[in-house]
Design a protein around this motif. Structure first.
Motif, PDB file in Angstrom:
ATOM      1  N   GLU A   1       0.828  -1.207   0.000  1.00  0.00           N
ATOM      2  CA  GLU A   1       0.000   0.000   0.000  1.00  0.00           C
ATOM      3  C   GLU A   1       0.864   1.260   0.000  1.00  0.00           C
ATOM      4  O   GLU A   1       0.562   2.220  -0.700  1.00  0.00           O
ATOM      5  N   GLY A   2       1.924   1.260   0.779  1.00  0.00           N
ATOM      6  CA  GLY A   2       2.789   2.432   0.855  1.00  0.00           C
ATOM      7  C   GLY A   2       3.434   2.786  -0.474  1.00  0.00           C
ATOM      8  O   GLY A   2       3.574   3.959  -0.817  1.00  0.00           O
ATOM      9  N   TYR A   3       3.812   1.776  -1.239  1.00  0.00           N
ATOM     10  CA  TYR A   3       4.449   2.012  -2.533  1.00  0.00           C
ATOM     11  C   TYR A   3       3.456   2.288  -3.657  1.00  0.00           C
ATOM     12  O   TYR A   3       3.728   3.088  -4.552  1.00  0.00           O
ATOM     13  N   PHE A   4       2.313   1.618  -3.657  1.00  0.00           N
ATOM     14  CA  PHE A   4       1.473   1.585  -4.851  1.00  0.00           C
ATOM     15  C   PHE A   4       0.078   2.191  -4.730  1.00  0.00           C
ATOM     16  O   PHE A   4      -0.542   2.490  -5.746  1.00  0.00           O
ATOM     17  N   ARG A   5      -0.434   2.372  -3.534  1.00  0.00           N
ATOM     18  CA  ARG A   5      -1.796   2.898  -3.377  1.00  0.00           C
ATOM     19  C   ARG A   5      -1.870   4.305  -3.941  1.00  0.00           C
ATOM     20  O   ARG A   5      -1.021   5.152  -3.675  1.00  0.00           O
ATOM     21  N   GLY A   6      -2.882   4.574  -4.757  1.00  0.00           N
ATOM     22  CA  GLY A   6      -3.101   5.914  -5.282  1.00  0.00           C
ATOM     23  C   GLY A   6      -2.427   6.223  -6.596  1.00  0.00           C
ATOM     24  O   GLY A   6      -2.610   7.311  -7.143  1.00  0.00           O
ATOM     25  N   ILE A   7      -1.653   5.285  -7.162  1.00  0.00           N
ATOM     26  CA  ILE A   7      -1.031   5.527  -8.461  1.00  0.00           C
ATOM     27  C   ILE A   7      -2.115   5.442  -9.532  1.00  0.00           C
ATOM     28  O   ILE A   7      -2.918   4.520  -9.547  1.00  0.00           O
ATOM     29  N   SER A   8      -2.129   6.428 -10.417  1.00  0.00           N
ATOM     30  CA  SER A   8      -3.127   6.487 -11.494  1.00  0.00           C
ATOM     31  C   SER A   8      -2.463   6.232 -12.840  1.00  0.00           C
ATOM     32  O   SER A   8      -1.362   6.708 -13.094  1.00  0.00           O
ATOM     33  N   CYS A   9      -3.142   5.492 -13.696  1.00  0.00           N
ATOM     34  CA  CYS A   9      -2.661   5.205 -15.049  1.00  0.00           C
ATOM     35  C   CYS A   9      -3.507   5.991 -16.045  1.00  0.00           C
ATOM     36  O   CYS A   9      -4.726   5.786 -16.116  1.00  0.00           O
ATOM     37  N   ASN A  10      -2.892   6.897 -16.774  1.00  0.00           N
ATOM     38  CA  ASN A  10      -3.570   7.665 -17.825  1.00  0.00           C
ATOM     39  C   ASN A  10      -4.850   8.345 -17.346  1.00  0.00           C
ATOM     40  O   ASN A  10      -5.859   8.351 -18.046  1.00  0.00           O
ATOM     41  N   GLY A  11      -4.827   8.877 -16.131  1.00  0.00           N
ATOM     42  CA  GLY A  11      -5.973   9.620 -15.622  1.00  0.00           C
ATOM     43  C   GLY A  11      -7.166   8.771 -15.223  1.00  0.00           C
ATOM     44  O   GLY A  11      -8.250   9.294 -15.015  1.00  0.00           O
TER      45      GLY A  11
ATOM     46  N   THR B   1      -6.867   5.038 -11.058  1.00  0.00           N
ATOM     47  CA  THR B   1      -6.332   3.793 -10.510  1.00  0.00           C
ATOM     48  C   THR B   1      -5.311   3.243 -11.498  1.00  0.00           C
ATOM     49  O   THR B   1      -5.098   3.818 -12.566  1.00  0.00           O
ATOM     50  N   SER B   2      -4.669   2.164 -11.128  1.00  0.00           N
ATOM     51  CA  SER B   2      -3.679   1.504 -11.980  1.00  0.00           C
ATOM     52  C   SER B   2      -3.597   0.044 -11.545  1.00  0.00           C
ATOM     53  O   SER B   2      -4.213  -0.348 -10.539  1.00  0.00           O
ATOM     54  N   CYS B   3      -2.841  -0.737 -12.276  1.00  0.00           N
ATOM     55  CA  CYS B   3      -2.667  -2.146 -11.902  1.00  0.00           C
ATOM     56  C   CYS B   3      -2.056  -2.265 -10.510  1.00  0.00           C
ATOM     57  O   CYS B   3      -2.497  -3.089  -9.698  1.00  0.00           O
ATOM     58  N   SER B   4      -1.055  -1.440 -10.229  1.00  0.00           N
ATOM     59  CA  SER B   4      -0.413  -1.522  -8.919  1.00  0.00           C
ATOM     60  C   SER B   4      -1.345  -1.024  -7.807  1.00  0.00           C
ATOM     61  O   SER B   4      -1.366  -1.582  -6.700  1.00  0.00           O
ATOM     62  N   ASP B   5      -2.144   0.006  -8.086  1.00  0.00           N
ATOM     63  CA  ASP B   5      -3.133   0.486  -7.119  1.00  0.00           C
ATOM     64  C   ASP B   5      -4.174  -0.598  -6.856  1.00  0.00           C
ATOM     65  O   ASP B   5      -4.571  -0.833  -5.707  1.00  0.00           O
TER      66      ASP B   5
END
Length: 85
Positions: free
Chosen positions: A54-64, A67-71
């Protein structure tokens, strides 16, 4: 060790599979999506705790997308941990 399958939302992969041993994540695999990038994420998170992921990946967005795969992985492992309690 418990096995979980998570259906992500708003991203290309159709499923994220992983095992939880306590709060430690193992054997992450994605069905669908960008194979090379998702293999890399799976290797990086091997042996991490849910909090670390969660610390590394939560909240990462892909192309607006918001969310993202890692999120989605971070959300999935958190949901699995909470359901396992």
């Amino acid at each position: 060790m418990q096995h979980f399958d998570y259906k992500p939302h708003g991203v290309c992969p159709m499923r994220i599979s992983f095992d939880l041993e306590g709060d430690t994540v193992h054997n992450v695999s994605f069905t669908g999506g960008c194979n090379g990038n998702l293999q890399a994420i799976s290797r990086v998170v091997e042996g991490m705790t849910v909090d670390q992921i969660e610390g590394y990946f939560r909240g990462i967005s892909c192309n607006g997308r918001g969310t993202s795969c890692s999120d989605q992985l971070a959300q999935g492992v958190r949901q699995a941990l909470e359901s396992a309690k």
